[in-house]
Write a protein that holds these residues in place. Structure first.
Motif, PDB file in Angstrom:
ATOM      1  N   GLN A   1      -0.929  -2.565   9.529  1.00 19.93           N
ATOM      2  CA  GLN A   1      -0.118  -1.719   7.774  1.00 19.93           C
ATOM      3  C   GLN A   1      -1.913  -3.171   7.247  1.00 19.93           C
ATOM      4  O   GLN A   1      -2.463  -2.611   6.343  1.00 19.93           O
ATOM      5  CB  GLN A   1       0.962  -2.474   7.293  1.00 19.93           C
ATOM      6  CG  GLN A   1       1.833  -0.877   7.184  1.00 19.93           C
ATOM      7  CD  GLN A   1       2.694  -1.705   8.861  1.00 19.93           C
ATOM      8  OE1 GLN A   1       2.636  -2.081   8.901  1.00 19.93           O
ATOM      9  NE2 GLN A   1       3.736  -1.180   8.631  1.00 19.93           N
TER      10      GLN A   1
ATOM     11  N   LEU B   1       4.150   3.846   5.169  1.00 21.07           N
ATOM     12  CA  LEU B   1       3.170   3.121   4.778  1.00 21.07           C
ATOM     13  C   LEU B   1       3.257   3.696   3.024  1.00 21.07           C
ATOM     14  O   LEU B   1       2.637   4.719   2.670  1.00 21.07           O
ATOM     15  CB  LEU B   1       1.145   2.671   4.525  1.00 21.07           C
ATOM     16  CG  LEU B   1       0.783   2.317   5.259  1.00 21.07           C
ATOM     17  CD1 LEU B   1      -0.885   2.814   6.640  1.00 21.07           C
ATOM     18  CD2 LEU B   1       0.495   1.076   4.697  1.00 21.07           C
TER      19      LEU B   1
ATOM     20  N   ARG C   1       2.288  -6.376   0.034  1.00 20.96           N
ATOM     21  CA  ARG C   1       1.296  -5.434   0.166  1.00 20.96           C
ATOM     22  C   ARG C   1      -0.169  -5.619   0.041  1.00 20.96           C
ATOM     23  O   ARG C   1      -1.240  -5.883   0.844  1.00 20.96           O
ATOM     24  CB  ARG C   1       1.057  -4.219   0.258  1.00 20.96           C
ATOM     25  CG  ARG C   1       0.085  -3.554   0.556  1.00 20.96           C
ATOM     26  CD  ARG C   1       0.437  -1.596  -0.408  1.00 20.96           C
ATOM     27  NE  ARG C   1       1.255  -0.868   0.195  1.00 20.96           N
ATOM     28  CZ  ARG C   1       1.833   0.340  -0.058  1.00 20.96           C
ATOM     29  NH1 ARG C   1       1.462   0.962  -1.112  1.00 20.96           N
ATOM     30  NH2 ARG C   1       2.935   1.060   0.821  1.00 20.96           N
TER      31      ARG C   1
END
Length: 689
Positions: free
Chosen positions: A29, A175, A678
């Motif tokens: 990610q 995601l 994130r």
């Protein structure tokens, strides 16, 4: 959403994972959020006759010449032709195998930047491929080629290969889209994974202008999400602070009246408005978090002093922190003068306070007998202990890191309560930055100067007219006024800056032998600096030569002339601060910006803005445009505002939307936490201080 470790990719062992970790990449990610900083177009071949200097292009042709040339630097020159024109490929570093492969008659495909050369256009050290005769030529790339931010020991080719693997490996479950679908639809924003795929592998027919300008919908979608994550993280800081609760400080009308009665002037309407806002905050059971912006000379310190009086009247302590000893000492004198008639003891703590005096100050602070403590960052050293700290005032917040501001707050934390925070800045912050960098603070603006202030006239002249400027100083001082002469140097060395100031002071003392010339610079002992400043303030000196140590807080109403040498080397905010040292009385004042030609385009723009306006907010907007948010706020060292894709100036129109979205996320703390993690990862650790 479980992060997939980067070692899950083929070919990523311990050594490579450590290199990727330096880029903040620990998972697949993370890798997909490591976005390209620019793109190369290898999707089509350009005819040699159509090339322009500065373009990065893919070309193909036949070598008509390949020769080693012994000039100033030995190089291998290859002349490429395709029927439309020619191009030279130049290699300064080459081996025998390259020399043998690049021979007359072979076809070569090359990619690189086109530059003007001694014999026409050339590429220096291009990437190239010798095409085998009789074999079909490889097809150009199907997408634009991304160029990523890099670290030592890693290549673009390797990183591109890893990204391709990750794009195949990760799906929507890995995601998840954290933005509401309704918002994506109304704004015509792509899904997250779709946007990421697009930005890592843009198709050849993409609107390259929009992509390079950061205005493509895929970039806008990610910029919106990143700005939202940043906003939510600051909101979380605010919530954590206010969860502790604060002391409810009642109004102290008698103390306030006694304080105001001793002043030789009335407060402006703007000061009264901001004092009312602060006073209301102090009465609430949660810690105040307020930023007070006010242009140079608008009277912020007085506003802070009235807040301090309200807190001290309730039996608590106040700490006032300033970034430099000169400013802290000036605050100490001002607060002492204002507080003495009210019987309030003021303590003073800075690096220069040593030995017995320091021990005494520390005892007074710890016992609570010093109700008001003024100092530099020395205030949040471990040995400093407060009795009942209920208000922290921080001047020029942008000079301190977030950690420093929060560590001073910890000094006053008592059980489940934290002190109120009042943050002041004389550097007007553009609205775009206030909405994002200070989303954890309420904002007040003192947008009115006290009556009697005269606008400063700014002149911009080359240093070839130095003699005229020296005469102007003589003229001003002969009329009983005082002047500053500020020396700036671009070198980092403080020693060189101080040496330049010493040389200038000696030169001016010789040229102006009838004037009393003083000198202040950063290498002088604090006591020496203070003594010179006191001499200047009491008009025993006519001219003060200084480095930029006088930028903030020095108040001499009789000074009406400011000379700044090499102003092109300073930011607009710093120039505006320096100019604010004059025009503090009722006499007409001047600021002379004496530059060294030739000026760069940015240098010209800066000086033009200074000449055209004294409006601090307009200057701040221009400073943001020229230097970027990290420089304007001084947060390069704090880890804040290092956006991956968002740009505060370019994406300012998204900020109102961000604020609306942030409200919607309040009811979904799980989504907010995922969004912060994130985009900001470990950089939000300051929120836990």
């Amino acid at each position: 959403m479980t992060a997939v470790p980067i070692t899950a990719l083929k070919g990523v062992g311990t050594a490579l994972s450590l290199k990727l970790e330096r880029l903040g990449i620990n998972s697949l990610q993370d890798l997909l959020f490591h976005l390209p900083m620019r793109y190369q177009d290898r999707t089509r071949l350009y005819p040699l006759g159509a090339l322009q200097p500065g373009a990065e292009v893919l070309v193909e042709g036949e070598l008509r010449l390949a020769d080693v040339v012994n000039g100033r630097r030995r190089s291998l020159l290859c002349r490429l032709q395709d029927g439309s024109g020619q191009l030279t490929l130049r290699f300064f570093h080459f081996n025998a195998a390259q020399k043998n492969a690049l021979k007359t008659g072979v076809r070569v495909r090359a990619f690189g930047e086109v530059r003007p050369g001694s014999a026409g256009l050339e590429m220096i050290h291009p990437e190239y491929q010798v095409l085998t005769a009789g074999q079909p030529a490889p097809t150009p790339e199907q997408a634009l080629t991304p160029v990523y931010p890099m670290t030592e020991g890693l290549t673009q080719v390797r990183l591109r290969s890893l990204v391709r693997q990750a794009l195949v490996r990760l799906g929507p479950d890995d995601l998840p889209d954290l933005l509401p679908e309704s918002l994506r639809r109304t704004q015509a924003l792509p899904e997250l994974l779709q946007a990421l795929r697009f930005l890592h592998q843009p198709p050849p027919d993409v609107d390259q202008q929009a992509l390079l300008a950061g205005r493509h919908p895929a970039q806008r979608r990610l910029a919106l999400e990143e700005l939202l994550a940043h906003h939510l993280s600051l909101t979380r800081v605010r919530q954590q602070i206010q969860q502790q609760g604060g002391w409810m400080i009642p109004l102290a009308p008698q103390h306030a009246a006694a304080f105001l009665q001793q002043l030789p002037f009335a407060l402006t309407a703007a000061q009264q408005r901001v004092i009312a806002e602060i006073s209301e905050d102090l009465q609430k059971p949660v810690p105040m978090l307020r930023l007070v912006q006010g242009d140079v000379g608008s009277g912020k310190t007085l506003v802070a002093a009235l807040a301090a009086v309200q807190v001290i009247a309730a039996g608590f302590q106040v700490a006032v922190m300033a970034p430099t000893e000169i400013l802290a000492e000036q605050h100490y004198h001002n607060f002492s003068q204002w507080c003495a008639p009210l019987g309030i003891d003021v303590a003073w703590l800075a690096g220069k306070v040593k030995g017995r005096q320091r021990r005494q100050q520390l005892e007074q602070i710890a016992s609570g007998s010093a109700a008001l403590v003024v100092g530099t960052h020395a205030l949040f050293q471990e040995e400093v202990s407060f009795a009942r700290l209920a208000l922290v005032v921080i001047d020029e917040q942008h000079r301190f890191g977030v950690h420093q501001r929060l560590s001073l707050r910890e000094k006053g934390a008592e059980g489940d309560r934290a002190p109120h925070q009042l943050i002041m800045t004389a550097t007007p912050i553009p609205r775009t930055l206030t909405m994002s960098a200070y989303a954890d603070l309420d904002c007040s603006i003192i947008d009115e100067l006290p009556p009697g202030r005269t606008p400063v006239t700014t002149l911009v002249i080359p240093d070839s007219r130095r003699d005229e400027v020296v005469q102007r100083v003589r003229q001003a001082c002969s009329q009983g006024r005082q002047a500053y002469w500020v020396c700036t140097l671009i070198e980092e060395s403080e020693a060189l800056q101080c040496q330049a100031a010493e040389v200038t002071a000696a030169y001016l003392a010789e040229q102006l032998s009838d004037l009393r010339v003083g000198l202040v610079h950063g290498r002088m002992k604090a006591a020496e600096k203070a003594a010179v400043m006191a001499e200047f303030k009491s008009a025993h000196l006519d001219l003060l030569v200084a480095t930029t140590v006088i930028e903030v807080g020095v108040d001499v109403p009789n000074a009406s002339l400011m000379i700044i040498e090499n102003p092109e080397r300073l930011g607009l905010a710093q120039l505006h601060q320096l100019r604010g040292r004059v025009g503090r009385g009722s006499v007409e004042s001047f600021c002379v910006l004496m530059y060294h030609p030739p000026l760069s385009r940015q240098g010209r723009e800066r000086l033009h803005v200074m000449r055209e306006t004294t409006d601090g907010f307009r200057i701040a907007e221009k400073d943001l445009q020229l230097r970027g948010p990290g420089e304007v706020l001084g947060t390069r060292q704090t880890g804040m505002l290092q956006f991956r894709i968002a740009d505060l100036e370019r994406d300012a129109d998204l900020l109102a939307q961000v604020q609306g979205l942030a409200q919607a996320f309040q009811s979904r703390p799980d989504l907010a936490a995922a969004l912060i993690e994130r985009w900001m990862g470990s950089s939000t650790s300051y929120a836990q201080v």
